[in-house]
Motif scaffolding. Structure first.
Motif, PDB file in Angstrom:
ATOM      1  N   ARG A  97       0.817  -1.260  -0.008  1.00 10.71           N
ATOM      2  CA  ARG A  97       0.037   0.046  -0.061  1.00 10.71           C
ATOM      3  C   ARG A  97       0.922   1.235  -0.120  1.00 10.71           C
ATOM      4  NH1 ARG A  97      -3.842  -2.742   2.832  1.00 10.71           N
ATOM      5  NH2 ARG A  97      -2.823  -1.935   5.045  1.00 10.71           N
ATOM      6  N   SER A  98       1.894   1.275   0.644  1.00 13.84           N
ATOM      7  CA  SER A  98       2.687   2.365   0.972  1.00 13.84           C
ATOM      8  C   SER A  98       3.587   2.748  -0.472  1.00 13.84           C
ATOM      9  CB  SER A  98       3.862   2.285   1.763  1.00 13.84           C
ATOM     10  OG  SER A  98       4.968   1.542   1.504  1.00 13.84           O
ATOM     11  N   HIS A  99       3.421   1.682  -1.633  1.00 11.71           N
ATOM     12  CA  HIS A  99       3.803   1.928  -2.624  1.00 11.71           C
ATOM     13  C   HIS A  99       2.797   2.352  -3.748  1.00 11.71           C
ATOM     14  CE1 HIS A  99       8.203   1.360  -2.024  1.00 11.71           C
ATOM     15  NE2 HIS A  99       7.937   0.669  -0.983  1.00 11.71           N
ATOM     16  N   GLY A 100       1.658   2.388  -3.223  1.00  8.40           N
ATOM     17  CA  GLY A 100       0.434   2.633  -4.123  1.00  8.40           C
ATOM     18  C   GLY A 100      -0.083   1.534  -4.814  1.00  8.40           C
ATOM     19  N   ALA A 101      -0.143   0.213  -4.202  1.00  9.99           N
ATOM     20  CA  ALA A 101      -0.664  -1.079  -4.597  1.00  9.99           C
ATOM     21  C   ALA A 101      -2.196  -1.085  -4.005  1.00  9.99           C
ATOM     22  CB  ALA A 101      -0.008  -2.147  -4.153  1.00  9.99           C
ATOM     23  N   ASP A 102      -3.142  -1.371  -4.917  1.00  9.03           N
ATOM     24  CA  ASP A 102      -4.510  -1.592  -4.680  1.00  9.03           C
ATOM     25  C   ASP A 102      -4.627  -3.174  -4.502  1.00  9.03           C
ATOM     26  OD1 ASP A 102      -5.358   1.106  -4.466  1.00  9.03           O
ATOM     27  OD2 ASP A 102      -5.743   1.177  -6.531  1.00  9.03           O
ATOM     28  N   ILE A 103      -3.845  -3.809  -5.502  1.00  7.55           N
ATOM     29  CA  ILE A 103      -3.836  -5.542  -5.536  1.00  7.55           C
ATOM     30  C   ILE A 103      -2.471  -5.893  -5.783  1.00  7.55           C
ATOM     31  CG2 ILE A 103      -5.977  -5.393  -6.716  1.00  7.55           C
ATOM     32  CD1 ILE A 103      -4.436  -5.941  -9.367  1.00  7.55           C
ATOM     33  N   VAL A 104      -2.234  -6.966  -5.179  1.00 10.49           N
ATOM     34  CA  VAL A 104      -1.017  -7.755  -5.433  1.00 10.49           C
ATOM     35  C   VAL A 104      -1.407  -9.054  -6.250  1.00 10.49           C
ATOM     36  CG1 VAL A 104       0.630  -8.833  -4.277  1.00 10.49           C
ATOM     37  CG2 VAL A 104      -0.181  -6.843  -3.382  1.00 10.49           C
ATOM     38  N   GLU A 105      -0.467  -9.163  -7.331  1.00  8.91           N
ATOM     39  CA  GLU A 105      -0.522 -10.425  -8.242  1.00  8.91           C
ATOM     40  C   GLU A 105       0.383 -11.310  -8.035  1.00  8.91           C
ATOM     41  OE1 GLU A 105      -2.831  -9.567 -12.037  1.00  8.91           O
ATOM     42  OE2 GLU A 105      -0.842  -9.907 -12.717  1.00  8.91           O
ATOM     43  N   GLY A 106       0.323 -12.434  -8.420  1.00 11.36           N
ATOM     44  CA  GLY A 106       1.306 -13.491  -8.438  1.00 11.36           C
ATOM     45  C   GLY A 106       1.242 -14.523  -9.362  1.00 11.36           C
ATOM     46  N   TYR A 107       2.139 -15.302  -9.654  1.00 12.42           N
ATOM     47  CA  TYR A 107       1.993 -16.367 -10.439  1.00 12.42           C
ATOM     48  C   TYR A 107       2.642 -17.666 -10.275  1.00 12.42           C
ATOM     49  CZ  TYR A 107       1.597 -11.953 -13.020  1.00 12.42           C
ATOM     50  OH  TYR A 107       0.982 -10.638 -13.297  1.00 12.42           O
ATOM     51  N   PRO A 108       2.042 -18.164  -9.238  1.00 14.72           N
ATOM     52  CA  PRO A 108       2.419 -19.603  -8.531  1.00 14.72           C
ATOM     53  C   PRO A 108       2.224 -20.553  -9.720  1.00 14.72           C
ATOM     54  CG  PRO A 108       0.414 -19.086  -7.866  1.00 14.72           C
ATOM     55  CD  PRO A 108       0.756 -17.656  -8.592  1.00 14.72           C
ATOM     56  N   VAL A 109       2.836 -21.669  -9.424  1.00 16.23           N
ATOM     57  CA  VAL A 109       2.923 -22.791 -10.221  1.00 16.23           C
ATOM     58  C   VAL A 109       2.163 -24.041  -9.735  1.00 16.23           C
ATOM     59  CG1 VAL A 109       5.051 -22.410 -11.738  1.00 16.23           C
ATOM     60  CG2 VAL A 109       5.342 -23.656  -9.701  1.00 16.23           C
ATOM     61  N   ASP A 110       1.703 -25.030 -10.338  1.00 19.41           N
ATOM     62  CA  ASP A 110       1.183 -26.142  -9.795  1.00 19.41           C
ATOM     63  C   ASP A 110       2.134 -26.977  -9.164  1.00 19.41           C
ATOM     64  OD1 ASP A 110      -1.469 -25.635 -10.958  1.00 19.41           O
ATOM     65  OD2 ASP A 110      -0.702 -26.434 -12.697  1.00 19.41           O
ATOM     66  N   ALA A 111       1.734 -27.726  -8.095  1.00 19.06           N
ATOM     67  CA  ALA A 111       2.355 -28.560  -7.401  1.00 19.06           C
ATOM     68  C   ALA A 111       3.195 -29.513  -8.027  1.00 19.06           C
ATOM     69  CB  ALA A 111       1.804 -29.150  -6.144  1.00 19.06           C
ATOM     70  N   ASP A 112       2.674 -30.155  -9.095  1.00 21.48           N
ATOM     71  CA  ASP A 112       3.474 -30.973  -9.815  1.00 21.48           C
ATOM     72  C   ASP A 112       4.203 -30.556 -10.973  1.00 21.48           C
ATOM     73  OD1 ASP A 112       1.568 -30.220 -11.333  1.00 21.48           O
ATOM     74  OD2 ASP A 112       0.620 -32.283 -11.850  1.00 21.48           O
ATOM     75  N   SER A 113       4.632 -29.192 -10.969  1.00 21.50           N
ATOM     76  CA  SER A 113       5.103 -28.492 -12.094  1.00 21.50           C
ATOM     77  C   SER A 113       6.928 -28.825 -11.565  1.00 21.50           C
ATOM     78  CB  SER A 113       5.178 -27.035 -12.027  1.00 21.50           C
ATOM     79  OG  SER A 113       5.762 -26.552 -12.961  1.00 21.50           O
ATOM     80  N   PRO A 114       7.617 -29.250 -12.740  1.00 19.95           N
ATOM     81  CA  PRO A 114       8.874 -29.636 -12.565  1.00 19.95           C
ATOM     82  C   PRO A 114       9.724 -28.378 -12.237  1.00 19.95           C
ATOM     83  CG  PRO A 114       8.378 -29.951 -14.527  1.00 19.95           C
ATOM     84  CD  PRO A 114       7.213 -29.518 -14.110  1.00 19.95           C
TER      85      PRO A 114
END
Length: 85
Positions: free
Chosen positions: A26-43
């Motif tokens: 928030r202190s850097h102006g963010a309204d949302i945070v986005e991530g790009y996680p992988v599936d548990a079985d991803s090598p």
């Protein structure tokens, strides 16, 4: 010897606890945070995080790709953040 601004920001980021990272975003102006996680079985790309970790933190899946998901977390405004007393 003076530290570079990038090194200072990295140090601040490492010191942020799970409870404080929304405040940092928030202190850097963010309204949302986005991530790009992988599936548990991803090598590979495990360094990006697993979907279960993001889900436990309240992120919602908003898209899918070949190796994983796109997840988002809407940040409450400081005035409506229930973590504050």
């Amino acid at each position: 010897m003076a530290e570079s601004a990038g090194a200072i920001e990295e140090l601040e980021f490492r010191e942020v606890t799970r409870e404080r990272w929304p405040d940092l975003a928030r202190s850097h102006g963010a309204d949302i945070v986005e991530g790009y996680p992988v599936d548990a079985d991803s090598p590979s790309y495990g360094f990006m995080g697993r979907r279960s970790t993001f889900a436990a933190a309240g992120f919602e899946e908003v898209g899918r790709g070949a190796a994983g998901a796109t997840v988002r977390l809407s940040l409450p405004s400081a005035a409506t953040d229930t973590r504050r007393s």
